[in-house]
Design an enzyme around this catalytic site. Structure first.
Site, PDB file in Angstrom:
ATOM      1  N   CYS A   2       5.239 -23.375 -20.501  1.00  8.52           N
ATOM      2  CA  CYS A   2       4.461 -21.851 -20.229  1.00  8.52           C
ATOM      3  C   CYS A   2       2.893 -22.168 -20.011  1.00  8.52           C
ATOM      4  O   CYS A   2       2.562 -23.265 -20.323  1.00  8.52           O
ATOM      5  CB  CYS A   2       4.543 -20.716 -21.216  1.00  8.52           C
ATOM      6  SG  CYS A   2       6.323 -20.181 -21.581  1.00  8.52           S
ATOM      7  N   GLY A  28       4.781 -22.011 -15.192  1.00  5.30           N
ATOM      8  CA  GLY A  28       5.884 -21.203 -15.301  1.00  5.30           C
ATOM      9  C   GLY A  28       5.983 -19.830 -14.222  1.00  5.30           C
ATOM     10  O   GLY A  28       4.786 -19.444 -13.952  1.00  5.30           O
ATOM     11  N   ASN A 103       2.894 -21.115 -25.857  1.00  3.65           N
ATOM     12  CA  ASN A 103       3.371 -22.277 -24.966  1.00  3.65           C
ATOM     13  C   ASN A 103       4.005 -23.306 -25.936  1.00  3.65           C
ATOM     14  O   ASN A 103       3.328 -23.759 -26.999  1.00  3.65           O
ATOM     15  CB  ASN A 103       2.354 -22.775 -24.305  1.00  3.65           C
ATOM     16  CG  ASN A 103       2.913 -24.152 -23.577  1.00  3.65           C
ATOM     17  OD1 ASN A 103       1.953 -25.041 -23.227  1.00  3.65           O
ATOM     18  ND2 ASN A 103       3.865 -23.993 -23.178  1.00  3.65           N
ATOM     19  N   GLY A 104       5.349 -23.585 -26.032  1.00  2.00           N
ATOM     20  CA  GLY A 104       5.977 -24.510 -26.718  1.00  2.00           C
ATOM     21  C   GLY A 104       7.289 -24.102 -27.254  1.00  2.00           C
ATOM     22  O   GLY A 104       7.820 -23.092 -26.457  1.00  2.00           O
ATOM     23  N   TYR A 243       4.268 -35.222 -15.037  1.00  3.36           N
ATOM     24  CA  TYR A 243       4.757 -34.159 -14.326  1.00  3.36           C
ATOM     25  C   TYR A 243       4.368 -32.831 -14.176  1.00  3.36           C
ATOM     26  O   TYR A 243       4.021 -32.440 -13.221  1.00  3.36           O
ATOM     27  CB  TYR A 243       6.324 -33.957 -14.435  1.00  3.36           C
ATOM     28  CG  TYR A 243       7.016 -32.876 -13.633  1.00  3.36           C
ATOM     29  CD1 TYR A 243       7.366 -33.098 -12.481  1.00  3.36           C
ATOM     30  CD2 TYR A 243       7.155 -31.688 -14.372  1.00  3.36           C
ATOM     31  CE1 TYR A 243       7.775 -31.888 -11.632  1.00  3.36           C
ATOM     32  CE2 TYR A 243       7.822 -30.602 -13.514  1.00  3.36           C
ATOM     33  CZ  TYR A 243       8.131 -30.442 -12.325  1.00  3.36           C
ATOM     34  OH  TYR A 243       8.547 -29.818 -11.456  1.00  3.36           O
TER      35      TYR A 243
HETATM   36  P1  AMP Z   1      16.562 -34.053 -10.602  1.00  2.00           P
HETATM   37  O1  AMP Z   1      16.867 -35.555 -10.903  1.00  2.00           O
HETATM   38  O2  AMP Z   1      17.405 -33.601  -9.454  1.00  2.00           O
HETATM   39  O3  AMP Z   1      16.977 -33.262 -11.997  1.00  2.00           O
HETATM   40  O4  AMP Z   1      15.152 -33.770 -10.352  1.00  2.00           O
HETATM   41  C1  AMP Z   1      14.090 -34.507 -10.527  1.00  2.00           C
HETATM   42  C2  AMP Z   1      12.976 -33.811 -10.164  1.00  2.00           C
HETATM   43  O5  AMP Z   1      12.636 -32.464 -10.866  1.00  2.00           O
HETATM   44  C3  AMP Z   1      11.653 -34.839 -10.361  1.00  2.00           C
HETATM   45  O6  AMP Z   1      11.352 -35.497  -9.329  1.00  2.00           O
HETATM   46  C4  AMP Z   1      10.569 -33.933 -10.940  1.00  2.00           C
HETATM   47  O7  AMP Z   1       9.848 -33.862  -9.720  1.00  2.00           O
HETATM   48  C5  AMP Z   1      11.263 -32.562 -11.270  1.00  2.00           C
HETATM   49  N1  AMP Z   1      11.222 -32.407 -12.514  1.00  2.00           N
HETATM   50  C6  AMP Z   1      11.219 -33.187 -13.687  1.00  2.00           C
HETATM   51  N2  AMP Z   1      11.047 -32.410 -14.862  1.00  2.00           N
HETATM   52  C7  AMP Z   1      11.289 -31.023 -14.503  1.00  2.00           C
HETATM   53  C8  AMP Z   1      11.474 -29.931 -15.267  1.00  2.00           C
HETATM   54  N3  AMP Z   1      11.393 -29.925 -16.600  1.00  2.00           N
HETATM   55  N4  AMP Z   1      11.560 -28.695 -14.643  1.00  2.00           N
HETATM   56  C9  AMP Z   1      11.499 -28.738 -13.377  1.00  2.00           C
HETATM   57  N5  AMP Z   1      11.531 -29.856 -12.309  1.00  2.00           N
HETATM   58  C10 AMP Z   1      11.426 -30.871 -13.133  1.00  2.00           C
END
Ligand code: AMP
Length: 454
Positions: A2, A28, A103-104, A243
């Site tokens: 969040c 979010g 957030n958390g 990320y």
């Molecule tokens: P996947 O391996 O198909 O699950 O997707 C990986 C991609 O999702 C990565 O390249 C990130 O850019 C993105 N990603 C990583 N962590 C998250 C997260 N917690 N929520 C949404 N997207 C994520």
């Protein structure tokens, strides 16, 4: 995950909070809300969806009058995605009207909830944040004491903004898992998940809220700052830098952009034996790591993917027969960049592996000769209990497969992950802060006790 923001002592508090929330939208997209107080009775406006759809001029100017505001954007991690769990949570209790945005992820939530239920507490939401409201309502003393006493009972990750009358409180758990910063615009203080939100609304970043700190602000003055609980050590989430956070936000004395450039530079050092025609990012998070890789290796940087920013999360999840139609809707390779090339492709992380598999298929179809896939973090082998939405271990490709097996599955010519040592070096300005991060998703070593119900 969040995003939270608080703005005080400002006639335009709601407008500034909504602009801050727009800047934090990447944290979010499910719901957004603002509570306003200060000059009139406290009120909260929240809804499902994007900030820009929820907060129009009529709502901000006519429905949210006041001088102190807190705001929240939500991405579900621990409970149901529905309006009832949208924040801020405003309550009326013995201490008056109070509103909280969090957030958390509170890891001893179930235990505390059970105790509260036995005492006769009534719960309206399924979110972990609600227990904090009960603890606040049951505590005694000054407002700062009430918050400190309540927070001492919680474990896990919580960055908070709390509002009562004209008082804005910011607080962070004693490990400092999630970010929280203090900023200022004219005579108003701002508290925000990320420094970018402070700067976008015209303010200046002052400093991070410290792990275990409560800061009490009223009428443009810091009335109190106290450490309510000392953690064993700071363990800030390193995945924020890989990320989650915006590249223009500051963390550990450098921008996230700088951290990501360094991740790419270290990756290039790890892969110096690999030659290729171009280095290409997976947009948007792979961009700065690819830039760093290119600078260090001397291999040409090329942007070979076009990302469509209008494909929202809510877009149809394609069934098998629609998959071909939609596979290039979000990311489409540019044929003239990719065709016949040996490519080093940089992304931030592999979670389930489904996105990567799809991307490799698309690149091969577009004529890529060879693909060397490189990630700017180590393999993710365990779930996060501190607020990042990682799936359980059974769905994490690296928890169940060796690097060689993932390479085979993705059908790539090489697969490289940034080492944890190099990632840690990249994540602070002096390259030396080795013991201030939580890297449990890469190591399985959690810095706090995790009760299994979380
Ligand atoms: P996947 O391996 O198909 O699950 O997707 C990986 C991609 O999702 C990565 O390249 C990130 O850019 C993105 N990603 C990583 N962590 C998250 C997260 N917690 N929520 C949404 N997207 C994520």
């Amino acid at each position: 995950m969040c995003g939270i923001i608080g703005v005080e002592n400002n006639e335009n508090a709601a407008v500034l909070a909504s602009a801050g929330l727009l800047t934090l939208q990447h944290r979010g997209e499910e719901s957004a809300g603002i509570t306003i107080s200060g000059s009139e009775k406290m009120r909260t406006f929240k809804a499902m969806g994007l900030v820009s759809r929820i907060f129009n001029e009529e709502i901000l100017l006519n429905k949210l009058p006041g001088t102190v505001a807190i705001g929240h954007v939500r991405y579900t991690t621990s409970s149901k995605s529905s309006l009832i769990n949208a924040q801020p949570f405003q309550i009326s209790c013995i201490h008056g009207n109070i509103s909280v945005a969090h957030n958390g992820n509170i890891t001893n939530f179930s235990k505390i909830k059970e105790l509260l239920l036995k005492k006769g507490a009534i719960f309206n939401h399924t979110s972990d944040t609600e227990i904090l409201l009960h603890l606040i309502a049951m505590s005694k003393g000054s407002f700062a004491d009430i918050i400190a006493n309540s927070l001492r009972k919680l474990e896990g990750a919580f960055s908070l903004v709390i509002l009562k009358d004209r008082t804005l409180i910011g607080a962070r758990d004693s490990n400092g898992f999630r970010p929280l910063v203090l900023g200022k615009i004219d005579n108003s203080y701002i508290i925000s998940s990320e420094s970018a939100a402070v700067e976008v609304i015209g303010g200046k970043y002052i400093r991070d809220i410290k792990p275990g700190e409560i800061i009490v602000i009223e009428d443009g003055q810091i009335k109190k700052s106290l450490i309510y609980k000392k953690g064993r050590r700071q363990t800030s989430c390193i995945f924020e830098q890989v990320y989650f956070s915006r590249p223009d936000s500051v963390m550990f004395e450098q921008t996230i952009k700088e951290a990501r450039v360094k991740m790419g530079e270290y990756l290039a050092q790890q892969m110096k034996n690999i030659k290729a025609d171009i280095v290409m990012p997976v947009p948007d998070t792979g961009y700065f790591a690819a830039l760093g890789f290119s600078r260090t290796s001397g291999i040409l940087f090329e942007n070979g993917f076009i990302r469509n920013h209008y494909v929202g999360r809510s877009f149809i999840k394609p069934s098998q027969n629609l998959r071909n139609l939609t596979s290039t809707l979000k990311l489409r390779p540019i044929g003239e960049v990719v065709n016949g090339k040996e490519i080093i492709l940089i992304d931030d992380s592999i979670v389930r592996g489904t996105t990567s598999k799809r991307l490799m298929n698309i690149l091969k179809k577009t004529g890529a000769k060879k693909i060397h896939f490189a990630l700017s973090c180590p393999p993710i082998i365990d779930s996060c209990y501190y607020g990042i939405d990682t799936p359980s271990r059974e769905y994490l490709i690296a928890a169940n497969n060796s690097v060689e097996e993932i390479k085979e599955y993705l059908n790539v010519d090489s697969l490289n992950f940034l080492s944890l040592d190099n990632l840690i070096k990249a994540c602070s300005a002096d390259n030396k802060k080795s013991d201030v991060f939580c890297a449990a998703c890469f190591t399985g070593k959690y810095p706090t006790k995790i009760s299994k119900s979380t």
